[in-house]
Enzyme design. Sequence first.
Site, PDB file in Angstrom:
ATOM      1  N   GLU A 181       0.800  -1.231   0.000  1.00 41.80           N
ATOM      2  CA  GLU A 181       0.000   0.000   0.000  1.00 41.80           C
ATOM      3  C   GLU A 181       0.832   1.281   0.000  1.00 41.80           C
ATOM      4  OE1 GLU A 181      -2.741  -0.566   3.255  1.00 41.80           O
ATOM      5  OE2 GLU A 181      -3.738  -2.232   2.248  1.00 41.80           O
ATOM      6  N   ASN A 222       2.282  -4.524  -3.488  1.00 45.36           N
ATOM      7  CA  ASN A 222       0.874  -4.898  -3.343  1.00 45.36           C
ATOM      8  C   ASN A 222       0.072  -3.649  -2.955  1.00 45.36           C
ATOM      9  OD1 ASN A 222      -1.061  -7.139  -3.045  1.00 45.36           O
ATOM     10  ND2 ASN A 222      -1.007  -6.740  -0.823  1.00 45.36           N
ATOM     11  N   HIS A 258     -10.145  -5.873  -2.839  1.00 43.47           N
ATOM     12  CA  HIS A 258     -11.231  -5.797  -1.842  1.00 43.47           C
ATOM     13  C   HIS A 258     -12.370  -5.040  -2.516  1.00 43.47           C
ATOM     14  CE1 HIS A 258      -8.801  -7.473   1.310  1.00 43.47           C
ATOM     15  NE2 HIS A 258      -7.844  -6.609   1.062  1.00 43.47           N
ATOM     16  N   GLU A 286      -5.880 -10.444  -2.461  1.00 49.17           N
ATOM     17  CA  GLU A 286      -6.730 -10.361  -1.263  1.00 49.17           C
ATOM     18  C   GLU A 286      -8.202 -10.269  -1.644  1.00 49.17           C
ATOM     19  OE1 GLU A 286      -5.347  -7.360   1.511  1.00 49.17           O
ATOM     20  OE2 GLU A 286      -3.248  -7.735   1.004  1.00 49.17           O
ATOM     21  N   ASP A 288     -11.910 -10.195  -1.957  1.00 47.72           N
ATOM     22  CA  ASP A 288     -13.210 -10.413  -1.305  1.00 47.72           C
ATOM     23  C   ASP A 288     -14.202  -9.439  -1.922  1.00 47.72           C
ATOM     24  OD1 ASP A 288     -12.542  -8.040   0.136  1.00 47.72           O
ATOM     25  OD2 ASP A 288     -11.969  -9.189   1.921  1.00 47.72           O
TER      26      ASP A 288
HETATM   27  C1  XIL Z   1      -6.275  -7.240   7.609  1.00 49.70           C
HETATM   28  C2  XIL Z   1      -6.525  -8.526   8.381  1.00 49.70           C
HETATM   29  O1  XIL Z   1      -7.312  -9.391   7.613  1.00 49.70           O
HETATM   30  C3  XIL Z   1      -7.232  -8.212   9.690  1.00 49.70           C
HETATM   31  O2  XIL Z   1      -7.360  -9.385  10.480  1.00 49.70           O
HETATM   32  C4  XIL Z   1      -6.453  -7.159  10.446  1.00 49.70           C
HETATM   33  O3  XIL Z   1      -7.164  -6.793  11.616  1.00 49.70           O
HETATM   34  C5  XIL Z   1      -6.219  -5.950   9.596  1.00 49.70           C
HETATM   35  O4  XIL Z   1      -5.570  -6.322   8.392  1.00 49.70           O
HETATM   36  N1  XIL Z   1      -4.972  -5.042   3.231  1.00 49.70           N
HETATM   37  C6  XIL Z   1      -3.941  -5.852   3.616  1.00 49.70           C
HETATM   38  C7  XIL Z   1      -4.153  -6.857   4.674  1.00 49.70           C
HETATM   39  O5  XIL Z   1      -2.885  -5.825   2.997  1.00 49.70           O
HETATM   40  O6  XIL Z   1      -3.005  -7.090   5.416  1.00 49.70           O
HETATM   41  C8  XIL Z   1      -5.295  -6.467   5.573  1.00 49.70           C
HETATM   42  O7  XIL Z   1      -5.520  -7.550   6.464  1.00 49.70           O
HETATM   43  C9  XIL Z   1      -6.518  -6.130   4.790  1.00 49.70           C
HETATM   44  C10 XIL Z   1      -6.248  -4.960   3.883  1.00 49.70           C
END
Ligand code: XIL
Length: 472
Positions: A181, A222, A258, A286, A288
């Site tokens: 990020e 990422n 996300h 990641e 979802d």
């Molecule tokens: C999230 C985890 O899933 C949670 O359990 C934690 O509380 C916060 O982080 N982007 C990322 C991940 O790169 O590391 C994050 O994971 C979600 C957003």
Amino acid sequence: MRTSRTSRTTSRTTSRTAGTSVSPLWRRVSAVCAGLAATAALLAAGTTAARAADTPLRDLAAAKSKVVGTAVTGSKLTGGYGDIAGREFSSLTPGNAMKWGSVEPTQGNFNWAEADQIVAFAQAHDQQVRGHTLVWHNQNPNWLTNGSWTPAQLGGLLQNHINTEVGRYQGKIAAWDVVNEPFNEDGTYRPTLWYNGLGADYIASALTWARAADPAAKLYINDYNVEGVNAKSTALYNLVKSLKERGVPIDGVGLQAHLILGQVPSTLQQNIQRFADLGVDVAITELDIRMALPADTAKLAQQRADYKAVTAACVAVARCVNLTVWGFTDSDSWVDSTFPGYGAATPYDANYAPKPAYYGIAEALGGGTTTPPPTGACTASYGVGSQWNTGFTGNVTISCSGASLSSWKVSWTYAPGQRITQAWNATCSQSGAAVTCSNTSYNGTVPSGGSVTFGFNASWSGSNPVPTVTLG
Ligand code: XIL
């Protein structure tokens, strides 16, 4: 070693002792009600648990030369959660276990327990591990964020952290999310501890140190909101291009993904392709897809289409090598606590039943048309509690997975001599052989992943067969 798939059945044998007339009979028949449809289709007797498609996602993905992964929580890798993680996925990403705040909570004191556990599980199940993440502005230890460091000290701390963590897992990590990020939405650099202290080249330094610590690991940058072509993804593109021109080790970009229901960027595949054309790999890291709660049949169908679209975009580009979901079950997702009012974002429901989204992924991976119906299901099952020479107690459980009900009615036909005398937690009536039971004022709602049970007393003579129950 791979865990072999075992089919779960609910057969219960009745042990009868001569001369004993009371014994529990747990014979169950089931009816299935697809989605919220009023009419129910009958399901054969036996288990009603939704089953995944016959071919695990990892095998479908392998046939397309892809790796499919999930983020995991180490402590949950047993039982049903462990079964699915091992069976369906060919890559694991520790959801939190490898973050700096997890591995070095106080300076110089390391806790590798969960990370080690996940790596060991992955090795035992012939899975890759994506290391996540080395350089980020979140989930750092307090000693680091609260300290005041000169640029030289900060650089030393970061180099040491990367050496230690990447070195520990050298040869065991397929890919590292080295930098996480780094960008603002407008494509400028995010003003983090690292950027403010070390300048933009903290990224090049981190990649160089990671390469030195494990030459075999693929090194990624990422980020989120970089799935479509936009200002942020273009900044990432320009960074990767310039890193490559400078000879800085960079092997891939991670698109977190996300996403929000119905909002898969139309330029996703084009964006993946432009990174591939730069000569780097791409991973969906990641994935979802969250929806406003409560979930319903239409939203779950849209989610299936969205998961399928994201997977298809990855399948379409040879250099898109890995598609990872950020938790495979709704019971292990960060979404619900992070985005109030939203949830149901993963491919499995909270009871580990595959949702339509699961079949969307499978279909895009070539899983074909043999998948179960695209909607969730509510089922009713009839059980006999105890039985004696003239009477018995019975019960019916209505369960929903990937669907829900706001009211319900079940019916069945009894054999001659069977008659309900009293019911609780339902309103029942019997006319001739036909029995109908419906919800009371307080138990009409059956959420996805939930169930409602009612019971009754009844009399019988002759025989006491288990009837076929219809929900609808
Ligand atoms: C999230 C985890 O899933 C949670 O359990 C934690 O509380 C916060 O982080 N982007 C990322 C991940 O790169 O590391 C994050 O994971 C979600 C957003």
